[in-house]
Design an enzyme around this catalytic site. Sequence first.
Site, short mmCIF file in Angstrom:
data_model
loop_
_atom_site.label_atom_id
_atom_site.label_comp_id
_atom_site.label_asym_id
_atom_site.label_seq_id
_atom_site.Cartn_x
_atom_site.Cartn_y
_atom_site.Cartn_z
N TRP A 80 -44.31 9.95 -17.04
CA TRP A 80 -43.14 9.08 -17.23
C TRP A 80 -41.85 9.88 -17.13
O TRP A 80 -40.83 9.38 -16.63
CB TRP A 80 -43.24 8.42 -18.62
CG TRP A 80 -42.08 7.55 -18.98
CD1 TRP A 80 -41.94 6.22 -18.76
CD2 TRP A 80 -40.87 7.96 -19.66
NE1 TRP A 80 -40.73 5.77 -19.24
CE2 TRP A 80 -40.06 6.82 -19.79
CE3 TRP A 80 -40.40 9.18 -20.15
CZ2 TRP A 80 -38.81 6.86 -20.40
CZ3 TRP A 80 -39.16 9.22 -20.76
CH2 TRP A 80 -38.39 8.07 -20.88
N HIS A 81 -41.90 11.14 -17.58
CA HIS A 81 -40.68 11.94 -17.58
C HIS A 81 -40.23 12.33 -16.18
O HIS A 81 -39.03 12.53 -15.95
CB HIS A 81 -40.89 13.20 -18.43
CG HIS A 81 -40.84 12.94 -19.90
ND1 HIS A 81 -41.94 12.47 -20.59
CD2 HIS A 81 -39.84 13.05 -20.80
CE1 HIS A 81 -41.60 12.32 -21.86
NE2 HIS A 81 -40.34 12.66 -22.02
N GLY A 82 -41.14 12.46 -15.26
CA GLY A 82 -40.70 12.84 -13.92
C GLY A 82 -41.86 13.02 -12.98
O GLY A 82 -43.00 13.26 -13.39
N PHE B 186 -34.52 10.79 -16.09
CA PHE B 186 -35.83 10.14 -16.25
C PHE B 186 -35.69 8.62 -16.19
O PHE B 186 -36.62 7.91 -16.32
CB PHE B 186 -36.48 10.55 -17.57
CG PHE B 186 -36.60 12.04 -17.71
CD1 PHE B 186 -36.93 12.83 -16.61
CD2 PHE B 186 -36.36 12.66 -18.92
CE1 PHE B 186 -37.01 14.20 -16.74
CE2 PHE B 186 -36.45 14.04 -19.05
CZ PHE B 186 -36.78 14.81 -17.96
#
Length: 482
Positions: free
Chosen positions: A325-327, A482
Amino acid sequence: MLFNSIAFACFLPVIFVLYWFVTARKLMVQNAMLVVASYFFYACWDWRFLFLLLFSTALDYISGLQMSTSKNEVTKKFWFVLSIVVNLGFLGVIKYYDFFATSFVSLFHSFGISLTIQTLHIILPVGISFYTFHGLSYIIDCYKNRIEPERNLVNYALFVSFFPLLVAGPIERATHLLPQLKKPRIFKYDQAVLGLQQMLWGLFKKIVIADQCAVIVQDIFTHTEVYSGSTLFVGAVFFAFQIYGDFSGYSDIALGVAKLFGIDLLKNFNYPYFSRDIAEFWRRWHISLSSWFKDYVYVPLGGNRGTQWQTARNVLVIFIISGFWHGANWTFICWGLLHALYILPSILHRTHKNFSEIVAEGSVFPSLRELIQMGITFVWVTLAWIFFRAENVTQAFQIIETVFSHSFFQIPEFNGKWHALTTLLWILVCMSLEWWNRKHDFGLVQLGSVKYRTIRWSVYYVILFLIVYFAGAPQQFIYFQF
């Protein structure tokens, strides 16, 4: 528009005055004005992506209503799946398509097969991961009949786009925020003062801690091949405080701004570096995202109710998804996987809730045992941050290898040592104030109850002076990417 910019310093007072003094305190007018202000706030980044936000809002709003009026389960499920697929589809294509395309090409290349796949190179819209998750939680809750769909479009649009949380959270729940948006709000002086204090504290953590750490971190992580293990570890430690100051600072400002408008947002941080094990850390770090994954992924998968193998699978799934989800980079997946491995033993042995009470309850200082526990937890977290900050997995492993070499015992050598020492001083001040206020919502709460006004205001002025002194060109918040 950055929270730490002159533009926002002009924008906020104007909206505040309009909200409380021009709208005649009529709820719908206030909400409509906040929606317009939020869209303007977002359009300041790139007006073209405003249409994506509007489309996502309209889709979820209509889907929620259609699900509530559906006469059969098939129709209801159609609208549910449509909303989920379209929302995740946009997020997947815009944020992850290039990652999967290049990974696919690299995989075939490793087998000696040359492959060409066109990449999109789309600019990632600010906040897309956050407002997509707002919408997903709303749609899932509507589908599961946990909430009634919101019939007022203005209220729903404000739930998705309220400008303090739009670009980097907290990730709100409809059950928490929507009821507040539907009730008349009364200006409360004490709440507004708390909001200003929290904003001040957030700006301190962003400008005096995070931005100053960033200078040191940038230098060390740019030249990892020439630095010793001790220097690289110092760089990782400064990054641990950079990302904490940056993200928790943002959250404090967001919560403080919301208080000025009579709205309480979900708490996102609860002094995570005072955690005594990894499980406690994850109950205190980015709380709104952790609880989102717990409620909408981990629990539906079975949580820890099945066999140990199923529990381990569920833990791995949510931490890998959380990392992803962060990247769109393998470094984030490794970061999530590492935390899954950290926390897994405590979940399997049912010791993950050992530390549910506040650390050093009833004491000024922690015990030696608590100090060691917090120190060990911080080291584990810091080692994982190396993956989060590294450009790629190869660099992350190179840093880890160097840290665990004999060069770890050398005296750290890097540019800007004096700057590092002064930054360390401000970190100690920050953490000391947060330790003092660890029972409260943020690091300045108790200052407001100090008996002597001179002392209270002196501290405020010192913090304000430091913010102005260290403020240069406004630096972007890390989580905006993000």
